[in-house]
Structures are given as C-alpha cells and as structure tokens.
Enzyme design. Sequence first.
Site, PDB file in Angstrom:
ATOM      1  N   ASP A   9     -24.529 -15.856   0.269  1.00 61.56           N
ATOM      2  CA  ASP A   9     -25.050 -15.131  -0.891  1.00 61.56           C
ATOM      3  C   ASP A   9     -26.497 -14.709  -0.659  1.00 61.56           C
ATOM      4  O   ASP A   9     -27.259 -15.426   0.001  1.00 61.56           O
ATOM      5  CB  ASP A   9     -24.948 -16.046  -2.128  1.00 61.56           C
ATOM      6  N   SER A  20     -18.002 -20.642  -7.297  1.00 63.72           N
ATOM      7  CA  SER A  20     -17.511 -19.260  -7.396  1.00 63.72           C
ATOM      8  C   SER A  20     -16.076 -19.055  -6.902  1.00 63.72           C
ATOM      9  O   SER A  20     -15.818 -18.141  -6.110  1.00 63.72           O
ATOM     10  CB  SER A  20     -18.462 -18.308  -6.649  1.00 63.72           C
ATOM     11  N   ARG A  78     -23.300 -22.962  -7.638  1.00 64.71           N
ATOM     12  CA  ARG A  78     -21.902 -22.939  -8.080  1.00 64.71           C
ATOM     13  C   ARG A  78     -20.972 -22.648  -6.909  1.00 64.71           C
ATOM     14  O   ARG A  78     -21.409 -22.245  -5.838  1.00 64.71           O
ATOM     15  CB  ARG A  78     -21.697 -21.941  -9.228  1.00 64.71           C
ATOM     16  N   ASN A  80     -15.208  -9.164  -6.344  1.00 62.26           N
ATOM     17  CA  ASN A  80     -16.179  -8.227  -5.765  1.00 62.26           C
ATOM     18  C   ASN A  80     -15.754  -6.755  -5.873  1.00 62.26           C
ATOM     19  O   ASN A  80     -16.581  -5.857  -5.712  1.00 62.26           O
ATOM     20  CB  ASN A  80     -16.476  -8.567  -4.292  1.00 62.26           C
TER      21      ASN A  80
HETATM   22  C1  FPP Z   1     -23.206 -11.809  -1.277  1.00 57.85           C
HETATM   23  O1  FPP Z   1     -24.446 -11.237  -1.416  1.00 57.85           O
HETATM   24  C2  FPP Z   1     -22.475 -11.148  -0.265  1.00 57.85           C
HETATM   25  C3  FPP Z   1     -21.290 -10.496  -0.432  1.00 57.85           C
HETATM   26  C4  FPP Z   1     -20.558 -10.358  -1.684  1.00 57.85           C
HETATM   27  C5  FPP Z   1     -20.680  -9.855   0.675  1.00 57.85           C
HETATM   28  C6  FPP Z   1     -20.840 -10.682   1.899  1.00 57.85           C
HETATM   29  C7  FPP Z   1     -20.420  -9.911   2.977  1.00 57.85           C
HETATM   30  C8  FPP Z   1     -20.952  -9.957   4.183  1.00 57.85           C
HETATM   31  C9  FPP Z   1     -22.051 -10.783   4.680  1.00 57.85           C
HETATM   32  C10 FPP Z   1     -20.299  -9.176   5.117  1.00 57.85           C
HETATM   33  C11 FPP Z   1     -19.195  -9.991   5.689  1.00 57.85           C
HETATM   34  C12 FPP Z   1     -18.588  -9.159   6.594  1.00 57.85           C
HETATM   35  C13 FPP Z   1     -17.850  -9.599   7.563  1.00 57.85           C
HETATM   36  C14 FPP Z   1     -17.573  -8.688   8.637  1.00 57.85           C
HETATM   37  C15 FPP Z   1     -17.296 -10.951   7.591  1.00 57.85           C
HETATM   38  P1  FPP Z   1     -24.756 -10.488  -2.760  1.00 57.85           P
HETATM   39  O2  FPP Z   1     -24.481  -9.046  -2.535  1.00 57.85           O
HETATM   40  O3  FPP Z   1     -23.989 -11.090  -3.886  1.00 57.85           O
HETATM   41  O4  FPP Z   1     -26.274 -10.751  -2.883  1.00 57.85           O
HETATM   42  P2  FPP Z   1     -27.119 -10.945  -4.201  1.00 57.85           P
HETATM   43  O5  FPP Z   1     -26.665 -12.219  -4.840  1.00 57.85           O
HETATM   44  O6  FPP Z   1     -28.516 -11.028  -3.693  1.00 57.85           O
HETATM   45  O7  FPP Z   1     -26.880  -9.738  -5.060  1.00 57.85           O
END
Ligand code: FPP
Length: 232
Positions: free
Chosen positions: A21, A186, A184, A69
């Site tokens: 995250d 999630s 959490r 998501n």
């Molecule tokens: C959470 O950060 C991240 C995600 C919902 C996507 C995670 C995906 C990747 C790291 C890419 C994975 C890809 C592969 C190829 C396995 P957020 O966007 O919720 O961050 P925030 O809490 O700061 O908004």
Amino acid sequence: MQKKSIQTVDERLKHIAFIMDGNGRWANKRGMPREFGHKKGVQVFQEITEYCHKIGVKCVTVYAFSTENWKRPQKEVEAIMKLLDEYLDKTSKEDVRVCFIGDKNRLAPELVEKINSVEERTKKGKSTLNVALNYGSRAEIVNACNKLIATGKDNVTEEDINAALYTGGCPDPDLIIRTGGDLRISNFLLWQAAYSELYFTDTLWPDMTSDDVDAAIENFYSRKRRFGGLDK
Ligand code: FPP
C-alpha cells in the site's frame, strides 16, 4: 557500524505475504499521477519478492489488485492492468512458480492467456510467488465452499477448505507485512491469516527496501508464536 543483513530464514518463516500500500501517496508527494507510483510499485515488487526468495522464503504472496479496486478511476485501473501485462511479458525466469490467485473471469481474455502461459511455464519452480489479482478473501472462501459442494461432500474439514482455497498447497502465511500506515487486513487471506504475525509499517510501498524486509523479519523472530497454546 554497518547493519548485518538477514542471510537466510529458517523453517519458521516459510511464507511472507505483503499488502503493498502507498503507491498513490508516494506519487502525490512528488506531484505525479498515481500511475507513476504504481510503476515504481511494480519495480519494488520485483526487487522485494526476489529478495525474499533469495533469503530462503519458500512462498511469497502479494496483494496486487483487489475485487474492490475496480471502483478506482478507469485510467488508473487501465494503468495497473497495463503494468501487469508488461510484467507478464518480462517474466522469463522459471525457478519461481508464479500463481495468480483470484477470480480470473473479470480479467481481459488476452491477460488471462498470458497469465495461464506464465503459470504453465513456471510450474516446476521450487519456490512460489502468489500474485493476488481480482482477489477478495471472502469471495475466495465462498468459491472454496462451492467447489466442495460440487464434489458432494457432506462433512467438510478444515483441510478440505485449505485445499479448496486459491492458495491450496501453500503453508499459511507466517508473516503479513502491510506498508503505507493503515492498520487493517482489507479482505486479504482472512482464513489463512488465523495465526499469522502482522507487521505494519508507515513506509510507502515504493520506498520499501530489503532493509525494511529485514527489520520486519527481525521483529518476527523476536515474537513468541503460541498458536493458542501456552509458552513452553
Ligand atoms: C496500493 O497503493 C496499491 C495498489 C492497489 C496496486 C498495487 C499494485 C502494484 C504494486 C502493481 C502490482 C503489479 C504487479 C505486476 C504485481 P494505493 O494506490 O492504494 O496507494 P495509496 O494508499 O497511497 O492511495
């Protein structure tokens, strides 16, 4: 004095799972769009999972995309799917068995084709990487129950449910690490996490390094796992 890094883990740490995250906030802090954070997030995902396997962790699971998501802006969802697609094109190693856990039905057929081919090509790998994609733990449990109903079983055991989950065959996670500061789970590995040790860090996923993994592992080894029993 230079920090001594973890050389290898032992049988107490067979499985680490990550809730990756903080990509969006990492990008925002730099005045960049969220997609920029996801791009860096994929690079870090590769570095961190390779590191875990290198130090002897047999199974690594990452939460890449949840069933919730899809509610994100279309532009962001498309960017994550594109990154996944590029990752699938790039994975060439066969020493790690890559498994995609989650409901593949909602994914683009071309992506599913690439996923199936990577899973097939890596299936003899000695360690495992589970990538949770369109994954929700409650949906996983419902899916497992329906699979068991379809077999006509009338007396379901915990072992039956373990085997019917997407993670069937993997040990339960010993350690679940969540980056990004939220405390959490999630909807991630709810059944499997029954006795997992939880580790939360404020570090945003794109800033995560092998030193941070070492810190989590050291913390894990400092804990006494009792699995509901008493100290020996
Ligand atoms: C959470 O950060 C991240 C995600 C919902 C996507 C995670 C995906 C990747 C790291 C890419 C994975 C890809 C592969 C190829 C396995 P957020 O966007 O919720 O961050 P925030 O809490 O700061 O908004």
